[in-house]
Design an enzyme around this catalytic site. Structure first.
Site, PDB file in Angstrom:
ATOM      1  N   PRO A  12      33.663  39.119  45.026  1.00  0.00           N
ATOM      2  CA  PRO A  12      33.218  37.776  45.442  1.00  0.00           C
ATOM      3  C   PRO A  12      34.297  36.713  45.317  1.00  0.00           C
ATOM      4  O   PRO A  12      35.113  36.733  44.391  1.00  0.00           O
ATOM      5  CB  PRO A  12      32.055  37.490  44.480  1.00  0.00           C
ATOM      6  CG  PRO A  12      31.542  38.834  44.111  1.00  0.00           C
ATOM      7  CD  PRO A  12      32.754  39.718  44.028  1.00  0.00           C
ATOM      8  N   CYS A  13      34.258  35.748  46.249  1.00  0.00           N
ATOM      9  CA  CYS A  13      35.301  34.712  46.298  1.00  0.00           C
ATOM     10  C   CYS A  13      34.807  33.348  45.826  1.00  0.00           C
ATOM     11  O   CYS A  13      35.579  32.386  45.801  1.00  0.00           O
ATOM     12  CB  CYS A  13      35.833  34.575  47.723  1.00  0.00           C
ATOM     13  SG  CYS A  13      34.602  33.920  48.901  1.00  0.00           S
ATOM     14  N   GLN A  14      33.518  33.245  45.429  1.00  0.00           N
ATOM     15  CA  GLN A  14      32.935  31.928  45.154  1.00  0.00           C
ATOM     16  C   GLN A  14      33.758  31.084  44.186  1.00  0.00           C
ATOM     17  O   GLN A  14      33.885  29.874  44.357  1.00  0.00           O
ATOM     18  CB  GLN A  14      31.516  32.075  44.580  1.00  0.00           C
ATOM     19  CG  GLN A  14      30.488  32.552  45.575  1.00  0.00           C
ATOM     20  CD  GLN A  14      30.254  34.039  45.468  1.00  0.00           C
ATOM     21  OE1 GLN A  14      31.197  34.807  45.374  1.00  0.00           O
ATOM     22  NE2 GLN A  14      28.999  34.449  45.492  1.00  0.00           N
ATOM     23  N   LEU A  58      36.925  31.265  43.578  1.00  0.00           N
ATOM     24  CA  LEU A  58      38.313  31.120  44.012  1.00  0.00           C
ATOM     25  C   LEU A  58      38.430  30.184  45.204  1.00  0.00           C
ATOM     26  O   LEU A  58      39.447  29.508  45.384  1.00  0.00           O
ATOM     27  CB  LEU A  58      38.896  32.491  44.391  1.00  0.00           C
ATOM     28  CG  LEU A  58      38.911  33.559  43.302  1.00  0.00           C
ATOM     29  CD1 LEU A  58      39.228  34.919  43.916  1.00  0.00           C
ATOM     30  CD2 LEU A  58      39.936  33.215  42.232  1.00  0.00           C
TER      31      LEU A  58
END
Length: 429
Positions: free
Chosen positions: A147-149, A151
């Site tokens: 997941p990129c949330q 970043l």
């Protein structure tokens, strides 16, 4: 002649962009001939996935395995047996929070059957936090798009801290360390995330993980790839890392050159798609008019911006000035009331969003036919990976395999839900 099966495990599998890319490569006769491979004698084989988001699990199954009525004893499946199976998994309805056992029990029989079959056919091991290394099958390629949330520039920027969504990267560390002890490390690893992962703010966390990979014997090749350089008219930069066990030099990923024009790439004025165009038109409100100043005007552009999980916000991929039917118009007079109660523009449709992620146009029809809503399809498209970039990455891995003449050995592999016999690449350089 023995068949070469390149086995793949997809962590954070989503809707299966990785498998879509690999299937496309296996249909590319010219590429296989160029690599000196015979189409019938080499193929990618999925040996497992990890995903907890129910909609993504079901969508993956529909896109890659077809209708569920072909599943053995489809009409005779027992709700009790299926429910007992599902309650072993950590599942989520929103991709953010886990479902309680009560929530799963309250699902309809049809929904329980849909999830059950999807998990079985996807060879899904469930949430990454529940995976035990000793239970994983041997794989040649292990992909992880965590997941990129935490970043993303849209988020709060907590980074790779343990306990955050992006901190699930350390679950990959746990799994790989366990595979190391079992002497079953994958030959190649493929990571994908937002470009911000390599930024000054977050690079120290990534470097810590990259050093861990090196301690296991991997050679890392990091890069930022833009979709518009891989035949897809989307300005989408993403961070990638290809890690080769016992590798000695970097792996080169070749672009496809200049991107395709979005007006040629998409079917923008198709009478058969008018209802989809109209559904992508927001109401003509002051807040929507504000988007006109902020958003890119795709009528005059060759590519869109990054596909996001929701278009009706900023930033968004851009907008098309359109008439009441969603067909493109110039609107040189800047008349924001030309469509009455509807805005003078439309966003990209869910079908177009999937196409701009390099899925085929009928992917939208497949997902719509199994009951996926427009917003859910947009969410899953925005969270996916551009397929054409993955094709280039897997091509580079194929070239490395061929150039090093990696030997094959016969292994017996017990898959999650059925027994299959594979020929696997050995983990020798």
């Amino acid at each position: 002649m023995t068949t070469k099966n390149i086995t793949v495990f997809e962590a954070f599998a989503g809707i299966g962009a990785q498998m879509e890319a690999m299937n496309n490569l296996m249909r590319n006769d010219d590429l296989l001939k160029q690599l000196g491979l015979v189409k019938e004698k080499v193929k990618f084989v999925n040996v497992g996935t990890s995903e907890w988001f129910i909609d993504a699990i079901i969508s993956y199954d529909a896109l890659h395995h077809g209708v569920q009525t072909t599943f053995p004893k489809y009409e005779k499946l027992s709700n009790k047996v299926m429910l007992k199976f599902l309650l072993k998994y950590t599942l989520s309805k929103d991709s953010k929070t886990p479902c309680s056992k009560q929530e799963i029990k309250k699902l309809s029989f049809e929904k329980i059957r849909q999830i059950y079959i999807a998990i079985k056919r996807n060879k899904n091991f469930g949430s990454i936090v529940d995976i035990k290394p000793e239970n994983l099958p041997q794989s040649d390629i292990f992909t992880y798009s965590f997941p990129c949330q935490n970043l993303s520039t849209i988020g709060k920027g907590e980074g790779l801290e343990v306990g955050t969504k992006s901190g699930l990267l350390w679950e990959i560390q746990r799994i790989l360390y366990g595979l190391k002890l079992l002497k079953r490390l994958p030959k190649f690893l493929v990571m994908e995330n937002v470009k911000a992962l390599f930024s000054k703010k977050h690079i120290s966390g990534w470097n810590k993980f990259a050093s861990f990979l090196e301690s296991l014997g991997y050679k890392n090749t990091t890069m930022v790839l833009n979709a518009k350089n891989f035949g897809t008219p989307q300005n989408r930069e993403r961070a990638f890392c290809i890690s080769e066990l016992n590798g000695t030099d970097e792996i080169i990923v070749e672009s496809k050159g200049s991107h395709t024009n979005i007006h040629d790439f998409l079917d923008l004025n198709n009478d058969d798609l008018i209802e989809e165009y109209k559904a992508a038109m927001p109401n003509n409100t002051p807040s929507r008019i504000k988007w006109i100043e902020k958003s890119k005007h795709l009528n005059d552009m060759t590519h869109c911006m990054t596909i996001t999980t929701k278009t009706d916000r900023f930033p968004n991929p851009g907008m098309f000035f359109s008439d009441i039917n969603g067909k493109l118009v110039d609107n040189v007079s800047n008349d924001w009331n030309i469509n009455g109660d509807k805005a003078p523009f439309r966003f990209l449709t869910p079908r177009e969003q999937l196409q701009l992620m390099a899925f085929k146009s009928n992917a939208y029809d497949v997902l719509k036919n199994i009951g996926m809503s427009k917003t859910k399809i947009q969410l899953m498209a925005g969270n996916s990976i551009v397929v054409s970039k993955l094709e280039a990455i897997f091509t580079s891995i194929l070239k490395r395999i061929v150039s090093k003449k990696i030997k094959v050995k016969k292994d017996i592999l017990k898959a999650v839900n059925n027994t299959e016999y594979f020929v696997q690449l050995s983990n020798v350089a």
